[in-house]
Design an enzyme around this catalytic site. Sequence first.
Site, PDB file in Angstrom:
ATOM      1  N   LYS A  30     -30.620  15.188  -0.655  1.00 34.13           N
ATOM      2  CA  LYS A  30     -31.220  16.162  -1.520  1.00 34.13           C
ATOM      3  C   LYS A  30     -31.455  17.323  -0.833  1.00 34.13           C
ATOM      4  O   LYS A  30     -31.997  16.497   0.438  1.00 34.13           O
ATOM      5  CB  LYS A  30     -32.622  16.017  -2.436  1.00 34.13           C
ATOM      6  N   SER A  33     -35.698  17.359 -10.554  1.00 36.65           N
ATOM      7  CA  SER A  33     -35.254  18.699 -10.033  1.00 36.65           C
ATOM      8  C   SER A  33     -34.088  18.023  -8.944  1.00 36.65           C
ATOM      9  O   SER A  33     -33.417  18.626  -8.561  1.00 36.65           O
ATOM     10  CB  SER A  33     -36.241  18.430  -8.897  1.00 36.65           C
ATOM     11  N   SER A  80     -38.712  13.601 -10.522  1.00 42.66           N
ATOM     12  CA  SER A  80     -37.646  13.927 -10.373  1.00 42.66           C
ATOM     13  C   SER A  80     -36.547  12.707  -9.795  1.00 42.66           C
ATOM     14  O   SER A  80     -35.015  13.760  -9.485  1.00 42.66           O
ATOM     15  CB  SER A  80     -37.585  14.952  -9.485  1.00 42.66           C
TER      16      SER A  80
HETATM   17  N1  GLN Z   1     -40.004  17.561 -13.927  1.00 42.13           N
HETATM   18  C1  GLN Z   1     -41.480  17.425 -12.741  1.00 42.13           C
HETATM   19  C2  GLN Z   1     -41.891  18.680 -12.204  1.00 42.13           C
HETATM   20  O1  GLN Z   1     -41.363  19.825 -12.607  1.00 42.13           O
HETATM   21  C3  GLN Z   1     -41.296  17.524 -11.773  1.00 42.13           C
HETATM   22  C4  GLN Z   1     -40.592  16.855 -10.364  1.00 42.13           C
HETATM   23  C5  GLN Z   1     -40.555  16.351  -9.359  1.00 42.13           C
HETATM   24  O2  GLN Z   1     -40.656  14.977  -9.650  1.00 42.13           O
HETATM   25  N2  GLN Z   1     -40.340  16.949  -7.922  1.00 42.13           N
HETATM   26  O3  GLN Z   1     -42.456  19.201 -11.142  1.00 42.13           O
END
Ligand code: GLN
Length: 474
Positions: A78, A153, A177
Amino acid sequence: MDIVKLSLTDVRDKIAAKKLSSVEVTKAIFDRIKETADLNTLITVTEQSALEKAAEVDGKIARGEKIGALAGVPIIVKDNISTSGIRTTCASRFLSNYVPPFDATVIKKLKAADAVIVGKANMDEFAMGSSNENSAFGPVRNAVDPTRVPGGSSGGSASSVAAFQAFGALGSDTGGSIRQPASFCGVVGLKPTYSAVSRFGLVAFASSLDQIGPITRCVRDNAELLNVIAGHDEMDSTSAFVKEDYTDYKTGVKGKTIGIAKEFFDREFSAEVKNAVLAAAKLYEKAGAVLKEISISSFDAALATYYIIACAEASSNLARFDGVKYGLRADADDYIDIYYKSRTAYFGAEVKRRIMIGNYVLSSGYYDAYYLKASKVRTKIKAEFDAALKECDFILGPTSPTTAFKLGGDFTDPSEAYTADIFTVPVNIAGNPAISIPCGADKSGLPIGLQLIGRSFGERELFGAAETLEKELG
Ligand code: GLN
């Protein structure tokens, strides 16, 4: 044999046994990456350095030298994980030209294990989002259905693994994410116990919640990848003194108790998801587990708690992006103007929203009502998870309330998107490990993910239980 479709474990063993060379495997991967480039999974492709590494590994094998646990295996990372000499953008315009001078600890470990890094995965900007549409490099498409989002994400990581662009990928999980994109793309994603994997070199979003973890096509591969990246690191003061052999787990759930938290199911969400997850629970019962209804009464407070804590930490962590120390700098007259213009120009809308929410909940006058209260609720959530996991070995639920949504926005309001995280964020708040595994598909053929939550540092037990379901479902 379609090389790219082999499991991580198989390809690793074949390379070590000289049945395949790492160079031919890596070339096959780059052919696949080119064929499936429309998915927009990768921000940076590192073909030259990957082929050099592959040749180096092949050389070691030919000379009979000692090789690492992932020798010659192509892996995707990532783009919020720092890679020395390779651009690390966090999918932000701000960092579009940023090349770190050092490797994150997990990258050092991948390199020491002789893995071949083939690219940096697209993501939501600074890991904020659930659809991968918040990327300055354009949205990622879901490899299962390119009209759908891959989740976020870590959408680039999950979709790339589903598209056979690598044998495994690293993602990061602050509120879901890793697990949510894994569920949307039909692959396996693990959020390790907080502190099991070093965060050194992971660009911080919410430091008390962030964890790096593996995304793979099967449970066995996930354990292999975790085993390489986990362990204590003196460069991360929150890192735990735990070293396990995560590959040493036993499949099976005989005599195990699986908690079904009523707060997970007594709510409106996709009936297809609910039914698939409950059917999988029945399979566990058939395999010898005992299902037990449990309650986590603070569950409903978790989402609000998460968005207060995560935004508060993000507003502080992202203060370092000032146009001076990192990335792009806007044309300006003095330093205040540099901050103002750079942050205005180079942060995306969602990142700005989170910084504003974070500053608000931390501001004097509101601190007690929001941040302090959220911190107290966090303690309660953690205590309830610990108590539940005394009564049972695992907690089972859906990973996400829906399957992958349509690209281009099913949401009219940002807070609607936040509800996509309802099942995953409580686990980050509690700090426990959780894995998402495919457990079926909806009527359009989109994958459904099941989430198993375990005790702190209970990753091996999670792998054993997850692999049981994988076998039951064939
Ligand atoms: N979707 C969640 C957010 O927008 C989780 C993001 C993540 O785990 N980095 O914060």
